[in-house]
Design a protein around this motif. Structure first.
Motif, mmCIF file in Angstrom:
data_model
loop_
_atom_site.group_PDB
_atom_site.id
_atom_site.type_symbol
_atom_site.label_atom_id
_atom_site.label_comp_id
_atom_site.label_asym_id
_atom_site.label_seq_id
_atom_site.Cartn_x
_atom_site.Cartn_y
_atom_site.Cartn_z
ATOM 1 N N ILE A 295 14.432 31.860 9.901
ATOM 2 C CA ILE A 295 13.707 30.782 9.209
ATOM 3 C C ILE A 295 12.213 30.879 9.511
ATOM 4 C CG2 ILE A 295 13.351 28.267 9.174
ATOM 5 C CD1 ILE A 295 16.478 28.090 9.714
ATOM 6 N N GLU A 296 11.876 31.096 10.772
ATOM 7 C CA GLU A 296 10.473 31.196 11.173
ATOM 8 C C GLU A 296 9.777 32.402 10.542
ATOM 9 O OE1 GLU A 296 8.818 29.070 14.520
ATOM 10 O OE2 GLU A 296 9.292 28.330 12.513
ATOM 11 N N ALA A 297 10.518 33.476 10.321
ATOM 12 C CA ALA A 297 9.924 34.684 9.738
ATOM 13 C C ALA A 297 9.795 34.575 8.223
ATOM 14 C CB ALA A 297 10.772 35.911 10.095
ATOM 15 N N GLY A 298 10.457 33.591 7.647
ATOM 16 C CA GLY A 298 10.459 33.450 6.201
ATOM 17 C C GLY A 298 9.502 32.383 5.711
ATOM 18 N N SER A 299 9.720 32.010 4.463
ATOM 19 C CA SER A 299 8.895 31.009 3.803
ATOM 20 C C SER A 299 9.798 30.056 3.032
ATOM 21 C CB SER A 299 7.928 31.707 2.847
ATOM 22 O OG SER A 299 7.237 30.757 2.068
ATOM 23 N N TRP A 300 9.314 28.840 2.842
ATOM 24 C CA TRP A 300 10.107 27.815 2.173
ATOM 25 C C TRP A 300 10.550 28.218 0.771
ATOM 26 C CZ3 TRP A 300 8.138 26.066 -2.369
ATOM 27 C CH2 TRP A 300 6.757 26.220 -2.580
ATOM 28 N N ASP A 301 9.865 29.174 0.165
ATOM 29 C CA ASP A 301 10.257 29.571 -1.189
ATOM 30 C C ASP A 301 11.136 30.828 -1.215
ATOM 31 O OD1 ASP A 301 8.150 31.208 -0.438
ATOM 32 O OD2 ASP A 301 7.053 31.019 -2.327
ATOM 33 N N ASP A 302 11.553 31.300 -0.053
ATOM 34 C CA ASP A 302 12.469 32.446 0.010
ATOM 35 C C ASP A 302 13.866 32.042 -0.448
ATOM 36 O OD1 ASP A 302 10.465 33.982 1.149
ATOM 37 O OD2 ASP A 302 11.283 33.886 3.187
ATOM 38 N N LYS A 303 14.563 33.009 -1.028
ATOM 39 C CA LYS A 303 15.964 32.803 -1.371
ATOM 40 C C LYS A 303 16.732 32.535 -0.081
ATOM 41 C CE LYS A 303 19.724 34.787 -4.001
ATOM 42 N NZ LYS A 303 20.183 35.867 -4.852
ATOM 43 N N PHE A 304 17.636 31.623 -0.085
ATOM 44 C CA PHE A 304 18.500 31.245 1.032
ATOM 45 C C PHE A 304 17.809 30.398 2.106
ATOM 46 C CE2 PHE A 304 20.355 35.441 -0.289
ATOM 47 C CZ PHE A 304 21.492 34.935 -0.894
ATOM 48 N N TYR A 305 16.511 30.093 1.953
ATOM 49 C CA TYR A 305 15.784 29.356 2.994
ATOM 50 C C TYR A 305 16.459 28.014 3.291
ATOM 51 C CZ TYR A 305 11.837 27.515 5.695
ATOM 52 O OH TYR A 305 11.043 27.005 6.692
#
Length: 170
Positions: A88-98
């Protein structure tokens, strides 16, 4: 953080549990993806701090004093959460599966909290039945938590490190 705010180490951990539960509720109610991302970051920071004080101070204090499998399961449950936290920390709120990852993290944490707080046989009940000084433990945990909060605000916390689960690179 005033020591008197928490009667003992278990009260401190339960207060952390309630705070994270509230953050998960805020995440569910947030209207925008950006707001969800901000709340998810708060959740991850809170959980990283919480798992560190439990694994560095609380759990070791009870090794050999409570059921070994209770402690072992707690470490493994933490590691499952850490994998999601890091993702979650490595991603972004608009990523798929977030949002799905945050939802599953919420479910894992609910299960873990239940295991710790279960009346009679849960970890905290077992811990209360030992001779460990929960006031001294609280003070140690609060001191470490304050250090981690300062670090989180200043430079951020490093990725969560699994303790019991061996991550196999793909």
């Amino acid at each position: 953080m005033a020591k008197a705010e928490y009667s003992d180490a278990i009260a401190l951990l339960k207060a952390d549990h309630r705070k994270v539960e509230e953050l998960f509720e805020q995440f569910e109610k947030a209207a925008t993806g950006k707001k969800k991302g901000d709340i998810a970051h708060q959740i991850c920071t809170e959980l990283k701090i919480h798992t560190l004080i439990e694994e560095e101070i609380f759990y070791p204090a009870f090794e050999g004093k409570i059921e070994a499998d209770t402690l072992e399961e707690a470490y493994v449950e933490h590691d499952g959460a850490k994998v999601l936290i890091n993702d979650i920390e490595a991603g972004s709120w608009d990523d798929k599966f977030y949002e799905a990852k945050v939802k599953v993290l919420s479910e894992e944490i609910k299960h873990h909290v239940h295991e710790e707080e279960m009346r009679g046989e849960g970890m905290f009940a077992q811990c209360r039945a030992t001779d460990v000084d929960l006031i001294v433990l609280r003070d140690q945990m609060l001191a470490r938590k304050e250090e981690l909060v300062v670090q989180a605000k200043a430079a951020g916390l490093p990725a969560a490190k699994p303790t019991a689960v061996n991550l196999i690179p793909s």
